[in-house]
Design a protein around this motif. Structure first.
Motif, short mmCIF file in Angstrom:
data_model
loop_
_atom_site.label_atom_id
_atom_site.label_comp_id
_atom_site.label_asym_id
_atom_site.label_seq_id
_atom_site.Cartn_x
_atom_site.Cartn_y
_atom_site.Cartn_z
N ILE A 1 -39.09 -53.16 -36.19
CA ILE A 1 -40.47 -53.81 -36.40
C ILE A 1 -40.46 -53.97 -37.90
O ILE A 1 -40.80 -54.98 -38.42
N VAL A 2 -40.33 -52.72 -38.38
CA VAL A 2 -40.35 -52.70 -40.02
C VAL A 2 -39.50 -53.43 -40.64
O VAL A 2 -39.36 -54.10 -41.56
N SER A 3 -37.94 -53.42 -39.91
CA SER A 3 -37.14 -54.06 -40.63
C SER A 3 -37.16 -55.71 -40.24
O SER A 3 -36.97 -56.35 -41.58
N ILE A 4 -37.78 -56.27 -39.35
CA ILE A 4 -38.15 -57.50 -39.31
C ILE A 4 -39.06 -58.13 -40.20
O ILE A 4 -38.95 -59.08 -40.89
N LEU A 5 -40.37 -57.11 -40.39
CA LEU A 5 -41.16 -57.44 -41.53
C LEU A 5 -40.68 -57.72 -42.79
O LEU A 5 -40.90 -58.24 -43.56
N THR A 6 -39.85 -56.44 -43.13
CA THR A 6 -39.30 -56.43 -44.63
C THR A 6 -38.34 -57.88 -44.60
O THR A 6 -38.45 -58.10 -45.74
N GLU A 7 -37.50 -58.05 -43.83
CA GLU A 7 -36.68 -59.15 -43.93
C GLU A 7 -37.54 -60.43 -44.15
O GLU A 7 -37.06 -61.26 -45.00
N LYS A 8 -38.54 -60.65 -43.37
CA LYS A 8 -39.65 -61.78 -43.43
C LYS A 8 -40.07 -61.98 -44.79
O LYS A 8 -40.41 -62.80 -45.45
N ARG A 9 -40.58 -60.68 -45.19
CA ARG A 9 -41.12 -60.50 -46.67
C ARG A 9 -40.22 -61.12 -47.74
O ARG A 9 -40.74 -61.76 -48.56
#
Lengths: 297, 224
Positions: free
Chosen positions: A281-289
């Motif tokens: 989840i953190v990785s997805i959010l970081t990528e989108k950010r």
């Protein structure tokens, strides 16, 4: 049962939720995940007809708007904080909304609140208030329950109890939309994940897609790490090392085990080396950010 | 004499009951409006409004129910006050109810003032509900309400005296309606308010209804 179609929510003139689309079926437990300020509570309030939005929110085929709430009679909710009148007892708070007194008593018993339910709610601890808030949301076998951070303030026993209750209600057809920052807890109950970032829904997928049944890589802890590392490097079996642990291909576990055993090295722990649900989840959010920052610059 | 007076004032100002007196006076004033303001602002403070709004098919029904509960509480307090006045009268001055008080028998004046208090109650509590929905803070509502209650009538009278040319219009300002509390039992006060008893009563009730409608309209548009 719940369908959200092209919903945009505005705060003053700023659009805070963009083109939201999702559905929730009876018995589904949907986790709403996102960083602080992503718009989770705003979405929940809109589903409850508390904020104005464009687009369409329908519950059991009936539209929900700030002026049309008829469909919400069988919806339970715990938003931001438990909706409790402190000058009433827990029982009196429940009586305000309960239509079936017997079912209400049974719910009180299942949540382990019998000992204090007749005490004024102002004397309750944070956890007791939270349980009362959850009981209010679960009254009268609702079709849909919306829970905002339901595990806040609950001890381990109460958390397990609430988790079990949610599963039981879901088995009987109640759908849940739950937001929580405790992703590991959410992972244990939800069947579908909605990930929200800066007011945009970026993931709408079954939770199973986040938990591969077999992990391609495994992490080993051994009694002699230096020797094991050297042996495995020489044999071409080592994929990498992470915090002192050795990472190998899961398919090669048998030759690795034989090699280590031949040199009296014992494996003390073996775990999948895939990123955890939280890490994903953190990785997805970081990528989108990152994508968003790039688009803005 | 001067020394004695100094001594008595010295003691009076230092005894604990005197120190509490202004607070008690203020608290009594506050206490009539506080429960009504709390009907709205308490829902915000206890985070109960979201569930209440979600579970109710019509927002206007919630607001109206709150208003009726407030009016009934106020009316019960007025009725209790009248009952106590009659009881005290019967105990302390039996047979004194027939005495003239302004242009009425004392018991008639008491009932007329009770009626005025009920009309003022409708006006004031509707204003409190409107302010509670608008300002969303009980303390601000109470202070605003108290300011209007204490200074409203003198301010209105001052305004009429300062602008005599506009008096026919100014007599209908909302602050002038506060005179309804005392004028119904004392016709001579019509000179000050510039309105007959019927006009004053009608104006007070009309303002009350307007505040109620505005409050209901704001409540229906309330965004969480």
């Amino acid at each position: 049962m719940l369908s959200v179609t092209n919903v945009n929510i505005y705060y003053r003139r700023k659009r805070v939720i963009h083109d939201l689309n999702f559905t929730i079926q009876p018995g589904e437990i949907v986790g709403l995940i996102g960083p602080n300020g992503a718009g989770k509570t705003t979405i929940m309030k809109t589903l409850l007809g508390l904020t104005r939005a464009s687009g369409e929110v329908k519950l059991a085929g009936e539209e929900v708007t700030p002026s049309h709430h008829a469909a919400l009679q069988r919806v339970g909710a715990l938003i931001e904080a438990p909706a409790i009148y402190p000058f009433l007892t827990g029982k009196e708070n429940l009586k305000l909304y309960a239509q079936d007194p017997a079912a209400c008593d049974s719910l009180v018993q299942r949540l382990g609140m019998t000992a204090y339910i007749n005490r004024p709610a102002k004397d309750y601890s944070v956890g007791m208030k939270q349980k009362l808030g959850i009981a209010l949301a679960l009254l009268d076998q609702p079709q849909l329950v919306i829970l905002d951070e339901p595990m806040n303030g609950l001890d381990i026993e109460a958390t397990i109890l609430v988790r079990k209750l949610i599963h039981d209600y879901a088995r009987q057809g109640t759908a849940f939309l739950i937001s929580s920052h405790v992703l590991s807890e959410l992972q244990k109950i939800m069947t579908k994940v909605l990930i929200l970032n800066y007011g945009t829904l970026i993931v709408n997928a079954p939770v199973a897609s986040f938990s591969p049944t077999t992990s391609a890589r495994s992490r080993l802890a051994v009694t002699a790490p230096k020797l094991a590392r050297q042996l495995m490097e020489e044999a071409g079996l080592l994929l990498g090392a992470d915090s002192g642990d050795l990472v190998v291909a899961t398919a090669k576990l048998k030759p690795v085990e034989e090699l280590l055993l031949a040199h009296q090295v014992t494996i003390t722990a073996l775990t999948p080396a895939e990123p955890s649900f939280e890490q994903r989840i953190v990785s997805i959010l970081t990528e989108k950010r990152g994508e968003r920052d790039e688009n803005q610059s | 004499m001067k020394t004695s007076l100094d001594h008595e004032f010295y003691k009076l100002l230092r005894q604990p009951t005197t120190r509490w007196a202004p607070l008690v006076l203020l608290a009594l004033q506050l206490y009539t409006a506080l429960p009504v303001a709390n009907l709205i602002t308490g829902e915000l403070r206890h985070h109960t409004l979201a569930l209440l709004l979600a579970k109710s098919p019509r927002r206007s029904a919630i607001f109206l129910a709150k208003a009726i509960a407030g009016y009934l509480l106020g009316a019960a307090l007025v009725a209790l006050g009248l009952l106590l006045a009659f009881l005290l009268g019967a105990l302390l001055a039996p047979g004194g109810w027939g005495r003239a008080f302004h242009q009425h028998a004392l018991w008639q004046a008491l009932l007329l003032n009770g009626g005025g208090a009920l009309a003022y109650l409708f006006f004031a509590l509707s204003l409190v509900l409107l302010l509670a929905v608008w300002l969303k803070n009980a303390a601000t509502v109470i202070i605003t309400g108290l300011t209007i209650a204490f200074f409203g009538a003198p301010l209105s009278n001052l305004l009429q005296a300062a602008l005599p040319g506009l008096r026919p219009l100014l007599v209908w300002n909302l602050l002038n309606m506060i005179n309804v509390i005392s004028q119904l039992g004392n016709d001579q006060l019509q000179v000050i308010s510039g309105l007959t008893n019927f006009q004053l009563l009608a104006g007070t009730l009309a303002y009350g209804a307007l505040f109620l409608l505005l409050g209901g309209w704001l409540f229906a548009r309330w965004q969480q």
